[in-house]
Design a protein around this motif. Sequence first.
Motif, PDB file in Angstrom:
ATOM      1  N   MET A   1     -16.757 -11.647   8.966  1.00  0.00           N
ATOM      2  CA  MET A   1     -15.719 -11.630   7.918  1.00  0.00           C
ATOM      3  C   MET A   1     -14.485 -11.202   8.867  1.00  0.00           C
ATOM      4  SD  MET A   1     -16.830  -8.826   5.100  1.00  0.00           S
ATOM      5  CE  MET A   1     -19.171  -8.978   4.364  1.00  0.00           C
ATOM      6  N   ILE A   2     -14.039 -12.465   8.423  1.00  0.00           N
ATOM      7  CA  ILE A   2     -12.678 -12.932   9.523  1.00  0.00           C
ATOM      8  C   ILE A   2     -11.425 -11.909   8.332  1.00  0.00           C
ATOM      9  CG2 ILE A   2     -10.578 -14.499  10.530  1.00  0.00           C
ATOM     10  CD1 ILE A   2     -13.055 -16.359  10.215  1.00  0.00           C
ATOM     11  N   GLY A   3     -10.858 -12.164   7.488  1.00  0.00           N
ATOM     12  CA  GLY A   3     -10.217 -11.281   6.133  1.00  0.00           C
ATOM     13  C   GLY A   3      -8.536 -12.396   7.319  1.00  0.00           C
ATOM     14  N   MET A   4      -7.491 -11.683   6.561  1.00  0.00           N
ATOM     15  CA  MET A   4      -6.726 -12.275   6.041  1.00  0.00           C
ATOM     16  C   MET A   4      -5.885 -10.885   7.227  1.00  0.00           C
ATOM     17  SD  MET A   4      -5.651 -12.822   2.439  1.00  0.00           S
ATOM     18  CE  MET A   4      -3.858 -13.159   2.830  1.00  0.00           C
ATOM     19  N   PRO A   5      -5.114 -11.563   7.721  1.00  0.00           N
ATOM     20  CA  PRO A   5      -3.984 -10.278   9.216  1.00  0.00           C
ATOM     21  C   PRO A   5      -3.326  -8.999   7.687  1.00  0.00           C
ATOM     22  CG  PRO A   5      -3.474 -12.887   8.845  1.00  0.00           C
ATOM     23  CD  PRO A   5      -3.709 -12.625   7.976  1.00  0.00           C
ATOM     24  N   HIS A   6      -3.178  -8.005   8.867  1.00  0.00           N
ATOM     25  CA  HIS A   6      -3.391  -7.187   7.931  1.00  0.00           C
ATOM     26  C   HIS A   6      -1.394  -7.021   7.555  1.00  0.00           C
ATOM     27  CE1 HIS A   6      -7.159  -5.644   8.260  1.00  0.00           C
ATOM     28  NE2 HIS A   6      -6.886  -4.937   9.605  1.00  0.00           N
ATOM     29  N   SER A   7      -0.944  -8.106   7.059  1.00  0.00           N
ATOM     30  CA  SER A   7      -0.017  -7.491   5.731  1.00  0.00           C
ATOM     31  C   SER A   7       0.747  -6.407   4.897  1.00  0.00           C
ATOM     32  CB  SER A   7       0.715  -9.239   5.235  1.00  0.00           C
ATOM     33  OG  SER A   7      -0.466  -9.070   4.153  1.00  0.00           O
ATOM     34  N   LYS A   8      -0.409  -5.603   4.805  1.00  0.00           N
ATOM     35  CA  LYS A   8       0.053  -5.034   3.795  1.00  0.00           C
ATOM     36  C   LYS A   8      -0.605  -2.986   4.419  1.00  0.00           C
ATOM     37  CE  LYS A   8       0.723  -7.502  -0.221  1.00  0.00           C
ATOM     38  NZ  LYS A   8       2.183  -6.856  -1.254  1.00  0.00           N
ATOM     39  N   LEU A   9      -0.373  -2.546   4.039  1.00  0.00           N
ATOM     40  CA  LEU A   9      -1.214  -1.069   4.336  1.00  0.00           C
ATOM     41  C   LEU A   9      -1.883  -0.630   3.256  1.00  0.00           C
ATOM     42  CD1 LEU A   9      -0.380   1.202   5.841  1.00  0.00           C
ATOM     43  CD2 LEU A   9       1.437   2.533   3.868  1.00  0.00           C
ATOM     44  N   LEU A  10      -2.399  -1.575   2.630  1.00  0.00           N
ATOM     45  CA  LEU A  10      -3.483  -0.258   1.741  1.00  0.00           C
ATOM     46  C   LEU A  10      -4.362  -1.811   0.591  1.00  0.00           C
ATOM     47  CD1 LEU A  10      -5.475   1.960   0.270  1.00  0.00           C
ATOM     48  CD2 LEU A  10      -3.768   2.358  -1.330  1.00  0.00           C
ATOM     49  N   THR A  11      -4.679  -2.011   0.863  1.00  0.00           N
ATOM     50  CA  THR A  11      -5.323  -2.361  -0.151  1.00  0.00           C
ATOM     51  C   THR A  11      -6.571  -1.843  -1.344  1.00  0.00           C
ATOM     52  OG1 THR A  11      -6.126  -5.157   1.049  1.00  0.00           O
ATOM     53  CG2 THR A  11      -7.055  -4.849  -1.050  1.00  0.00           C
ATOM     54  N   ILE A  12      -6.153  -1.871  -2.464  1.00  0.00           N
ATOM     55  CA  ILE A  12      -7.089  -1.394  -3.948  1.00  0.00           C
ATOM     56  C   ILE A  12      -7.406  -2.387  -4.314  1.00  0.00           C
ATOM     57  CG2 ILE A  12      -7.145   0.493  -5.094  1.00  0.00           C
ATOM     58  CD1 ILE A  12      -4.754   1.157  -5.005  1.00  0.00           C
ATOM     59  N   ALA A  13      -9.072  -2.693  -4.161  1.00  0.00           N
ATOM     60  CA  ALA A  13     -10.300  -3.317  -4.838  1.00  0.00           C
ATOM     61  C   ALA A  13     -10.423  -2.824  -6.108  1.00  0.00           C
ATOM     62  CB  ALA A  13     -11.501  -3.619  -4.374  1.00  0.00           C
ATOM     63  N   VAL A  14     -10.460  -3.825  -7.086  1.00  0.00           N
ATOM     64  CA  VAL A  14     -10.650  -2.729  -8.696  1.00  0.00           C
ATOM     65  C   VAL A  14     -11.719  -4.333  -9.391  1.00  0.00           C
ATOM     66  CG1 VAL A  14     -10.174  -2.713 -10.999  1.00  0.00           C
ATOM     67  CG2 VAL A  14      -8.809  -2.856  -8.693  1.00  0.00           C
ATOM     68  N   PRO A  15     -13.215  -3.889  -8.526  1.00  0.00           N
ATOM     69  CA  PRO A  15     -13.922  -4.606  -9.465  1.00  0.00           C
ATOM     70  C   PRO A  15     -13.644  -5.188 -10.808  1.00  0.00           C
ATOM     71  CG  PRO A  15     -14.912  -3.051  -7.696  1.00  0.00           C
ATOM     72  CD  PRO A  15     -13.654  -2.562  -8.520  1.00  0.00           C
ATOM     73  N   ALA A  16     -14.223  -5.541 -11.914  1.00  0.00           N
ATOM     74  CA  ALA A  16     -13.784  -5.178 -13.210  1.00  0.00           C
ATOM     75  C   ALA A  16     -14.876  -6.369 -13.989  1.00  0.00           C
ATOM     76  CB  ALA A  16     -12.859  -5.852 -13.527  1.00  0.00           C
ATOM     77  N   TYR A  17     -15.729  -5.739 -14.572  1.00  0.00           N
ATOM     78  CA  TYR A  17     -16.642  -6.753 -15.357  1.00  0.00           C
ATOM     79  C   TYR A  17     -16.559  -5.883 -16.805  1.00  0.00           C
ATOM     80  CZ  TYR A  17     -20.909  -8.378 -18.011  1.00  0.00           C
ATOM     81  OH  TYR A  17     -21.868  -8.586 -18.681  1.00  0.00           O
ATOM     82  N   ASN A  18     -16.202  -7.401 -17.782  1.00  0.00           N
ATOM     83  CA  ASN A  18     -15.951  -6.879 -19.171  1.00  0.00           C
ATOM     84  C   ASN A  18     -14.994  -5.670 -19.455  1.00  0.00           C
ATOM     85  OD1 ASN A  18     -17.464  -8.723 -19.945  1.00  0.00           O
ATOM     86  ND2 ASN A  18     -19.272  -7.520 -20.623  1.00  0.00           N
ATOM     87  N   SER A  19     -13.695  -5.332 -18.793  1.00  0.00           N
ATOM     88  CA  SER A  19     -13.263  -4.025 -18.365  1.00  0.00           C
ATOM     89  C   SER A  19     -11.564  -4.264 -19.701  1.00  0.00           C
ATOM     90  CB  SER A  19     -12.485  -3.795 -17.698  1.00  0.00           C
ATOM     91  OG  SER A  19     -14.100  -4.352 -16.401  1.00  0.00           O
ATOM     92  N   GLU A  20     -11.865  -5.455 -20.587  1.00  0.00           N
ATOM     93  CA  GLU A  20     -10.293  -5.880 -21.287  1.00  0.00           C
ATOM     94  C   GLU A  20      -9.764  -3.710 -22.179  1.00  0.00           C
ATOM     95  OE1 GLU A  20      -8.785  -7.959 -24.631  1.00  0.00           O
ATOM     96  OE2 GLU A  20     -10.659  -8.249 -24.249  1.00  0.00           O
ATOM     97  N   LYS A  21     -10.851  -2.997 -22.521  1.00  0.00           N
ATOM     98  CA  LYS A  21     -10.593  -1.587 -23.494  1.00  0.00           C
ATOM     99  C   LYS A  21     -10.094  -0.491 -22.012  1.00  0.00           C
ATOM    100  CE  LYS A  21     -14.012  -2.088 -26.963  1.00  0.00           C
ATOM    101  NZ  LYS A  21     -14.866  -1.946 -27.219  1.00  0.00           N
TER     102      LYS A  21
END
Length: 345
Positions: A1-21
């Motif tokens: 995985m090459i990914g993008m350059p580290h332009s940010k300090l922290l990536t927070i990933a939020v997997p969301a499935y039917n999460s509207e509520k």
Amino acid sequence: MIGMPHSKLLTIAVPAYNSEKYLSKCLDTLVHSGDEVEVLVVNDGSSDGTLDLARAYEQRYPGVVVAVDQVNRNWGGAVNHAIELASGEYFYIVDSDDWLDPDVLNVVLGKLRALRDAGNLVDLFVVNYIYNRVEDDTRHTIHYRKLIPQDRVVGWDDLSVPKIDQYLMIHSMLYRTQVIRESKLVLPEGMSYMDSLLMLKPLRFVKSLYYHDCDLYWYTIGREGQSIEPEVLKRHIGDQLHATRWAIDGFDYKDLQEISPRLASCSLRYLSAMMTVSSIHLFQINTPESIEDNRKLWEYLRESDPVLYRRLHASFAGLVARRTAPGRAVAKFGYNVAAKIFKFA
């Protein structure tokens, strides 16, 4: 995985499935820490308004929130996508029905920033997490005091013996993104309960750790329909068993021991917990087929790695895996008592 350059300090990933509520409650705790944070909301083929909500946050917080849409690939597929896109030096998962303490997040970012500016980016930054039981409004904090020296860069050999509830969990772990990519982690897709593989596989590539004693992650337990609810677990027990077998397949105890006995011990404790949970859920289903599935799981472990089998059979997991009906009843009772004391699922 090459990914993008580290332009940010922290990536927070939020997997969301039917999460509207409940997605707004989660995102509101993530978006006020400045543009050093990237919040990747991965909409996993939702049929409700999750994607529209994510895009509304993307418009409101440009440069911070990124709404990502994909066909349904389940949790593992959402995390794989986020790892590919992540531009942060560090990578952290927050499930869409959980949240972070915003003030503590700012403190953690300050610590990460100081480490980066000192040229001392650690491979794993460890924080506390809170089991938050919504059905009875109780909570229990999992901390790592006396296990990991606080507020200094350490290696595995600096760790001490963990207490009974001091398991490293994905909620407590901010991995350096480069470490995850170095591990070549690709989570199985279309299945639940793959967080164990995200926790375990990159761990052997960690050489430096830093623990800050702070309560960052609030882990929701008791919400109707969530993946750790007992009835949901029973319906998806096959996913839990697949995850456990994959963890066994990727577990090289001898290799871990050579890197560090403490690393081997932490990893073994987690695998023991996976075996325990698998056995208990099979006992709760309590059909001839589920009891046979438990026997097959332990036999799979024995055939895969006899040394690992002996180690785990001598652990709490082996104590739980009873062959008689009275023994299984005692194991379920003991597990339920421990769950009430420590507030876990």
